[in-house]
Design a protein around this motif. Structure first.
Motif, PDB file in Angstrom:
ATOM      1  N   PHE A  55      42.472  14.560  14.119  1.00  0.00           N
ATOM      2  CA  PHE A  55      41.786  15.834  14.219  1.00  0.00           C
ATOM      3  C   PHE A  55      42.675  16.929  14.797  1.00  0.00           C
ATOM      4  CE2 PHE A  55      38.106  12.914  14.322  1.00  0.00           C
ATOM      5  CZ  PHE A  55      37.344  13.493  13.318  1.00  0.00           C
ATOM      6  N   GLY A  56      43.791  16.560  15.423  1.00  0.00           N
ATOM      7  CA  GLY A  56      44.654  17.549  16.051  1.00  0.00           C
ATOM      8  C   GLY A  56      43.901  18.337  17.107  1.00  0.00           C
ATOM      9  N   SER A  57      44.186  19.641  17.176  1.00  0.00           N
ATOM     10  CA  SER A  57      43.542  20.492  18.181  1.00  0.00           C
ATOM     11  C   SER A  57      42.090  20.805  17.844  1.00  0.00           C
ATOM     12  CB  SER A  57      44.319  21.798  18.331  1.00  0.00           C
ATOM     13  OG  SER A  57      44.332  22.515  17.103  1.00  0.00           O
ATOM     14  N   SER A  58      41.651  20.454  16.626  1.00  0.00           N
ATOM     15  CA  SER A  58      40.279  20.767  16.218  1.00  0.00           C
ATOM     16  C   SER A  58      39.249  20.077  17.100  1.00  0.00           C
ATOM     17  CB  SER A  58      40.041  20.362  14.758  1.00  0.00           C
ATOM     18  OG  SER A  58      40.813  21.129  13.879  1.00  0.00           O
ATOM     19  N   LEU A  59      39.515  18.814  17.484  1.00  0.00           N
ATOM     20  CA  LEU A  59      38.514  18.071  18.251  1.00  0.00           C
ATOM     21  C   LEU A  59      38.253  18.694  19.622  1.00  0.00           C
ATOM     22  CD1 LEU A  59      36.534  15.815  18.611  1.00  0.00           C
ATOM     23  CD2 LEU A  59      38.425  14.250  19.138  1.00  0.00           C
ATOM     24  N   ASP A 119      54.976  20.147  24.048  1.00  0.00           N
ATOM     25  CA  ASP A 119      55.553  19.024  23.344  1.00  0.00           C
ATOM     26  C   ASP A 119      54.560  17.866  23.231  1.00  0.00           C
ATOM     27  OD1 ASP A 119      55.540  18.318  25.978  1.00  0.00           O
ATOM     28  OD2 ASP A 119      57.584  17.505  26.003  1.00  0.00           O
ATOM     29  N   ARG A 120      53.356  18.036  23.762  1.00  0.00           N
ATOM     30  CA  ARG A 120      52.327  17.022  23.625  1.00  0.00           C
ATOM     31  C   ARG A 120      51.722  17.084  22.222  1.00  0.00           C
ATOM     32  NH1 ARG A 120      50.125  15.467  28.633  1.00  0.00           N
ATOM     33  NH2 ARG A 120      51.776  15.548  30.193  1.00  0.00           N
ATOM     34  N   ALA A 121      51.012  15.999  21.843  1.00  0.00           N
ATOM     35  CA  ALA A 121      50.289  16.005  20.577  1.00  0.00           C
ATOM     36  C   ALA A 121      49.236  17.101  20.612  1.00  0.00           C
ATOM     37  CB  ALA A 121      49.635  14.640  20.344  1.00  0.00           C
ATOM     38  N   ALA A 122      48.905  17.654  19.448  1.00  0.00           N
ATOM     39  CA  ALA A 122      47.968  18.776  19.384  1.00  0.00           C
ATOM     40  C   ALA A 122      46.638  18.445  20.033  1.00  0.00           C
ATOM     41  CB  ALA A 122      47.765  19.190  17.927  1.00  0.00           C
ATOM     42  N   ILE A 123      46.178  17.205  19.875  1.00  0.00           N
ATOM     43  CA  ILE A 123      44.882  16.824  20.435  1.00  0.00           C
ATOM     44  C   ILE A 123      44.886  16.867  21.955  1.00  0.00           C
ATOM     45  CG2 ILE A 123      45.360  14.346  20.548  1.00  0.00           C
ATOM     46  CD1 ILE A 123      42.480  13.840  19.700  1.00  0.00           C
ATOM     47  N   ASP A 124      46.058  16.759  22.595  1.00  0.00           N
ATOM     48  CA  ASP A 124      46.161  16.730  24.051  1.00  0.00           C
ATOM     49  C   ASP A 124      46.198  18.115  24.687  1.00  0.00           C
ATOM     50  OD1 ASP A 124      46.267  13.929  24.074  1.00  0.00           O
ATOM     51  OD2 ASP A 124      48.425  13.930  23.749  1.00  0.00           O
ATOM     52  N   ARG A 125      46.272  19.155  23.891  1.00  0.00           N
ATOM     53  CA  ARG A 125      46.406  20.498  24.442  1.00  0.00           C
ATOM     54  C   ARG A 125      45.034  21.104  24.718  1.00  0.00           C
ATOM     55  NH1 ARG A 125      50.937  22.454  20.038  1.00  0.00           N
ATOM     56  NH2 ARG A 125      52.456  20.807  20.511  1.00  0.00           N
TER      57      ARG A 125
END
Length: 276
Positions: free
Chosen positions: A72-76, A164-170
């Protein structure tokens, strides 16, 4: 449509086809959304100007769940932040600042389990900060729960991770949910010309099928040709594997952000995005 149903539709639009690969086990996005709702409800407090609920949340999941949810990347996290905003608006709760949600990896958490922490983080200079803890757990001591059993509390959310983190972690921040102020107008599409459909909710489908939100009676348009999807405060058009393709202002596009005045070609049909 309820907040949770809208949440699932928004994620479906953000990652087309992801829900076709249903989860067999582990944490499901809707369980995270339910836990955020319940945490807010269980940690509300009455102030002089209304009922205030936490606006900052941190969710921790184990390695296997984190790997699966990365799709889901940053969407979730962004959509979970919208759940906070929408639920507060629906139930008359107040947020002291924009909703902030972060999802992080914790190697000690098992598949299907997660941790949730929340707090009030005021952005107004005169407002005080308050940290929320789970009922019966002074100081917000850590706890671990299964995905099917709802929520837990932990220490206050940490600062936004580096890029530099995965998009979901931001950490994703949502201040307000945009209102429906746009509509689609069929400029060319056989007998469907002149049809107008307001852009509301989070996903509008367009195609020849009568079940589509925008039905276009044109042989060059696929049965389910494209979807108009709201991502945060912007609408996008996403081609759904149509036969004749989708173009935006004359240029081929698998997916593309839209603004008022943009013309979307679905086969030979033309749909324009206009202000309502």
């Amino acid at each position: 449509m309820g907040v949770l149903q809208e949440f699932e539709r928004r994620l479906e639009g953000a990652v087309e086809g992801f829900f076709a690969r249903a989860f067999r086990s582990g944490v499901q996005p809707v369980e995270l959304a339910k836990s955020v709702q319940r945490y807010a409800e269980d940690n509300q407090h009455v102030t002089a100007d209304g009922v205030v609920v936490p606006n900052v949340y941190r969710l921790a999941v184990g390695p296997k769940d984190h790997e699966r949810l990365e799709g889901f990347g940053s969407s979730l996290p962004r959509e979970l932040a919208e759940v906070v905003v929408r639920t507060a608006d629906e139930r008359g709760w107040k947020l002291r600042g924009p909703a902030r949600v972060r999802i992080e990896l914790d190697d000690d958490i098992k598949l299907g389990r997660f941790r949730l922490a929340g707090r009030v983080e005021a952005v107004e200079p005169h407002a005080s900060r308050a940290t929320q803890g789970a009922p019966g757990r002074p100081g917000g001591q850590p706890a671990q729960h299964s995905a099917s059993s709802a929520y837990a509390a932990r220490s206050a959310p940490a600062p936004t991770p580096s890029d530099d983190r995965a998009a979901i972690d931001r950490t994703q921040v949502v201040g307000a949910v945009p209102k429906a102020e746009l509509e689609l107008v069929v400029r060319a599409g056989g007998s469907s010309s002149g049809q107008r459909v307001p852009l509301h909710g989070s996903r509008i489908t367009a195609g020849r099928m009568r079940s589509c939100d925008l039905t276009i009676d044109d042989s060059t348009v696929s049965r389910e040709h494209a979807a108009f999807v709201r991502r945060s405060d912007r609408w996008w058009v996403v081609d759904l594997g149509s036969t004749n393709g989708t173009r935006v202002n004359g240029r081929q596009a698998a997916e593309h952000p839209l603004g008022p005045g943009d013309r979307v070609e679905l086969g030979d049909a033309v749909v324009e995005l206009v202000g309502a």
